[in-house]
Structure formats: C-alpha cells, structure tokens
Design a protein around this motif. Sequence first.
Motif, PDB file in Angstrom:
ATOM      1  N   PRO A 111      33.755  40.841  49.481  1.00 13.53           N
ATOM      2  CA  PRO A 111      32.456  41.297  50.006  1.00 13.53           C
ATOM      3  C   PRO A 111      32.395  42.811  50.155  1.00 13.53           C
ATOM      4  O   PRO A 111      32.176  43.344  51.244  1.00 13.53           O
ATOM      5  CB  PRO A 111      32.376  40.588  51.366  1.00 13.53           C
ATOM      6  N   VAL A 112      32.616  43.496  49.036  1.00 10.05           N
ATOM      7  CA  VAL A 112      32.531  44.954  49.024  1.00 10.05           C
ATOM      8  C   VAL A 112      31.730  45.367  47.791  1.00 10.05           C
ATOM      9  O   VAL A 112      31.614  44.603  46.834  1.00 10.05           O
ATOM     10  CB  VAL A 112      33.933  45.613  48.975  1.00 10.05           C
ATOM     11  N   SER A 113      31.178  46.535  47.836  1.00 11.36           N
ATOM     12  CA  SER A 113      30.413  47.008  46.686  1.00 11.36           C
ATOM     13  C   SER A 113      31.358  47.384  45.557  1.00 11.36           C
ATOM     14  O   SER A 113      32.501  47.798  45.775  1.00 11.36           O
ATOM     15  CB  SER A 113      29.553  48.216  47.077  1.00 11.36           C
ATOM     16  N   ARG A 114      30.856  47.244  44.351  1.00 10.77           N
ATOM     17  CA  ARG A 114      31.673  47.626  43.203  1.00 10.77           C
ATOM     18  C   ARG A 114      31.846  49.136  43.131  1.00 10.77           C
ATOM     19  O   ARG A 114      32.816  49.625  42.566  1.00 10.77           O
ATOM     20  CB  ARG A 114      31.033  47.079  41.928  1.00 10.77           C
ATOM     21  N   GLY A 115      30.902  49.847  43.715  1.00 15.52           N
ATOM     22  CA  GLY A 115      31.052  51.290  43.788  1.00 15.52           C
ATOM     23  C   GLY A 115      32.292  51.691  44.571  1.00 15.52           C
ATOM     24  O   GLY A 115      32.964  52.676  44.228  1.00 15.52           O
ATOM     25  N   ALA A 116      32.622  50.941  45.632  1.00 16.57           N
ATOM     26  CA  ALA A 116      33.814  51.247  46.429  1.00 16.57           C
ATOM     27  C   ALA A 116      35.075  51.076  45.593  1.00 16.57           C
ATOM     28  O   ALA A 116      36.030  51.854  45.714  1.00 16.57           O
ATOM     29  CB  ALA A 116      33.861  50.346  47.657  1.00 16.57           C
ATOM     30  N   MET A 177      35.359  47.591  28.626  1.00 20.09           N
ATOM     31  CA  MET A 177      36.311  47.270  27.559  1.00 20.09           C
ATOM     32  C   MET A 177      37.155  46.069  27.935  1.00 20.09           C
ATOM     33  O   MET A 177      37.462  45.844  29.098  1.00 20.09           O
ATOM     34  CB  MET A 177      37.200  48.479  27.255  1.00 20.09           C
ATOM     35  N   LYS A 178      37.559  45.303  26.915  1.00 19.03           N
ATOM     36  CA  LYS A 178      38.254  44.045  27.135  1.00 19.03           C
ATOM     37  C   LYS A 178      39.743  44.099  26.840  1.00 19.03           C
ATOM     38  O   LYS A 178      40.476  43.200  27.226  1.00 19.03           O
ATOM     39  CB  LYS A 178      37.619  42.940  26.269  1.00 19.03           C
ATOM     40  N   ASN A 179      40.215  45.112  26.109  1.00 18.76           N
ATOM     41  CA  ASN A 179      41.652  45.177  25.814  1.00 18.76           C
ATOM     42  C   ASN A 179      42.128  46.618  25.815  1.00 18.76           C
ATOM     43  O   ASN A 179      41.364  47.556  25.580  1.00 18.76           O
ATOM     44  CB  ASN A 179      41.984  44.500  24.478  1.00 18.76           C
ATOM     45  N   MET A 180      43.427  46.779  26.064  1.00 14.10           N
ATOM     46  CA  MET A 180      44.012  48.101  26.205  1.00 14.10           C
ATOM     47  C   MET A 180      44.016  48.881  24.900  1.00 14.10           C
ATOM     48  O   MET A 180      43.897  50.101  24.890  1.00 14.10           O
ATOM     49  CB  MET A 180      45.446  47.969  26.737  1.00 14.10           C
ATOM     50  N   GLN A 181      44.193  48.179  23.767  1.00 11.23           N
ATOM     51  CA  GLN A 181      44.257  48.868  22.474  1.00 11.23           C
ATOM     52  C   GLN A 181      42.971  49.651  22.203  1.00 11.23           C
ATOM     53  O   GLN A 181      43.005  50.803  21.744  1.00 11.23           O
ATOM     54  CB  GLN A 181      44.524  47.874  21.348  1.00 11.23           C
ATOM     55  N   GLU A 279      28.030  51.328  34.982  1.00 17.88           N
ATOM     56  CA  GLU A 279      28.650  50.536  33.918  1.00 17.88           C
ATOM     57  C   GLU A 279      29.481  49.406  34.489  1.00 17.88           C
ATOM     58  O   GLU A 279      29.506  48.293  33.953  1.00 17.88           O
ATOM     59  CB  GLU A 279      29.522  51.451  33.044  1.00 17.88           C
ATOM     60  N   PHE A 280      30.171  49.694  35.586  1.00 11.24           N
ATOM     61  CA  PHE A 280      31.039  48.678  36.201  1.00 11.24           C
ATOM     62  C   PHE A 280      30.212  47.522  36.738  1.00 11.24           C
ATOM     63  O   PHE A 280      30.626  46.357  36.664  1.00 11.24           O
ATOM     64  CB  PHE A 280      31.826  49.342  37.321  1.00 11.24           C
ATOM     65  N   ARG A 281      29.042  47.808  37.283  1.00  9.86           N
ATOM     66  CA  ARG A 281      28.187  46.752  37.820  1.00  9.86           C
ATOM     67  C   ARG A 281      27.631  45.862  36.710  1.00  9.86           C
ATOM     68  O   ARG A 281      27.398  44.676  36.913  1.00  9.86           O
ATOM     69  CB  ARG A 281      27.049  47.361  38.610  1.00  9.86           C
ATOM     70  N   ARG A 282      27.427  46.435  35.527  1.00  5.14           N
ATOM     71  CA  ARG A 282      26.883  45.653  34.411  1.00  5.14           C
ATOM     72  C   ARG A 282      27.959  44.942  33.607  1.00  5.14           C
ATOM     73  O   ARG A 282      27.653  44.091  32.782  1.00  5.14           O
ATOM     74  CB  ARG A 282      26.098  46.569  33.467  1.00  5.14           C
ATOM     75  N   ALA A 283      29.225  45.338  33.843  1.00  4.09           N
ATOM     76  CA  ALA A 283      30.294  44.848  32.978  1.00  4.09           C
ATOM     77  C   ALA A 283      30.625  43.384  33.235  1.00  4.09           C
ATOM     78  O   ALA A 283      31.039  42.659  32.335  1.00  4.09           O
ATOM     79  CB  ALA A 283      31.545  45.697  33.157  1.00  4.09           C
TER      80      ALA A 283
END
Length: 284
Positions: A111-116, A177-181, A279-283
């Motif tokens: 229960p925290v914001s993704r911005g945090a 992104m989905k993978n490290m490469q 971007e993180f909120r939409r990911a």
Amino acid sequence: MATEAISVRVPARSAGHDFRAVKVVLHREMLRFVNDRTRMLSMLMQPVLWLFVMGTGLGSLVQGSIPGVDYRTFMYPGMISMTVIMTGMFSAGSIVWDREFGFLREMLVAPVSRGAIVVGKCLGGAIVATGQGVVILAMAGLVGVPYSPTLFVTLLAEMFLAAFTITAFGVMLAARMKNMQTFFGLMQMAIMPMMFLSGAMFPLANLPSWLHVLTVVNPMTYAVDPMREAVFSHLDVPAQVNAVLNPGVRWFDFQVPVPLELGIVAALGAVLLGVGIAEFRRAE
C-alpha cells in the motif's frame, strides 16, 4: 449453517507509508551492492584503467603542449563521472532483475505509491554511485590533485547530483523492459556516446564546430565540467594551459557559469524522475 465472510482490510496509502517504502528500497539497494564484491571491483576497473593506462599513454603524446600538468590530472574529473554514471545505471537496471524474479510484483502490491519505489531506487543508486566515487577520490594524490577538504566536499555534492540524474535516466529506460539483455544493450548505446562527448577524455577548447555542437547538447557535459572546474580551481597551472584544458562550456559568446550547469543537471534529474514514475505506473 451460513458461513461468515471474513473481511480483509488493506491499510490506506499515506505519506508515512511512502516514506518507509523509500527507506526500505534504498536500504535494499545498498545491501545488494555491499554484498556483491565482484560488482564493486568490476565497476572500479574500467575508470582506473582509463585513468592510469589511457591517461598515461595520451599524456606522453601531449606532454609538450601542456607544460606542468599531468594529463591524468585533466582526465581525473571525467573518470569520477564515468564511475558514478556506470554505477548509477547498473543500480537502475536492478528494476529489470526484480521484475524477472518476481520481487517487483511484491513491492507493487504494497500500500505505497509507485513513485515512492522509484524515488527509493534513485536515491539508493545515487548513494551507492557516490560511495563508489569516493574510491576514485582517494586516488587524487596519485594524479596530482591535492587532498583538499573543500574540493572533496564540492566533488561529493556534484557526484551525488550527477548520480541521481543518471539513475533516474536508467529507471526511465528500465521501467518497461522485460529482460536484462535489452536493458544493457540500450544502456551501452545511450551511455557511451554521452561519455565520449562530455569532455571527460578530451578538452572542449578548439573543437570543430560540429563536435562543439554535440558536446553542448550533451547533458553529461554539464555534469563533467563543474567537477573539472572544481579540480582546476585548486591547481596552480599557467593561464594558457588552464584555457586549453579547462575552457568551460560556451553557448556562442556566453560562458555558462557552474551554478547554471548544476541547475541544468538538477532540472534534468527532476524531469527524468517524473517521466520514470509515469513509465513505472504504466508498466505493470
């Protein structure tokens, strides 16, 4: 017999929860770095090689044109920048790693914001990168830079600002992104040109017009130049040599002052942080 429904209460989000989330994410980033000795050593090897191997080799070629100054002294601020930039980007890449192994999902249901979460990642990456840069600071005497408390405090503040901005840039890239490469491929494509065009390895004076334009529009130039200005302000070098090695950044006939350069880096960091949060909120 009727069964009673059991209610589950999820705590409401609050500023206190967000602040604790920032601390937890920051603490996790620092523990991850401290426990990874291989990563610590590998992050240091590249700038040390550039400084003492490449710097010595190039210095032998230009020794006659810059009397009284070791070329490694000129490269020193650039190598500090390289250290914090590479470390900050690798810290940002841990988001992709957390996504692959499921830890990110556990953070997202809290229960925290993704911005945090993003702010914690950026602060953690900036602190880790600054700590890594302290090791390069300890080598100052080996390349003719004096051990001045004022200089080191100035460089630490500038390192942290540059590290926060580059970590925010990395978080923005890694958010979806989905993978490290994929992340590391894009990171190399973005970071290497920025480093080479920042003046970290060559002076900004007397450049061809096309190269001068590229250095001026490169945001990393405004992170490297204040560090070089701080170092050269503590050196006793001839004025003509200082004009060649430490000319600063010019917009046409306007000499960009250091506070404005730092303001540009700070403003860019704030913008990249905001974009990274979006971007993180939409990911997910």
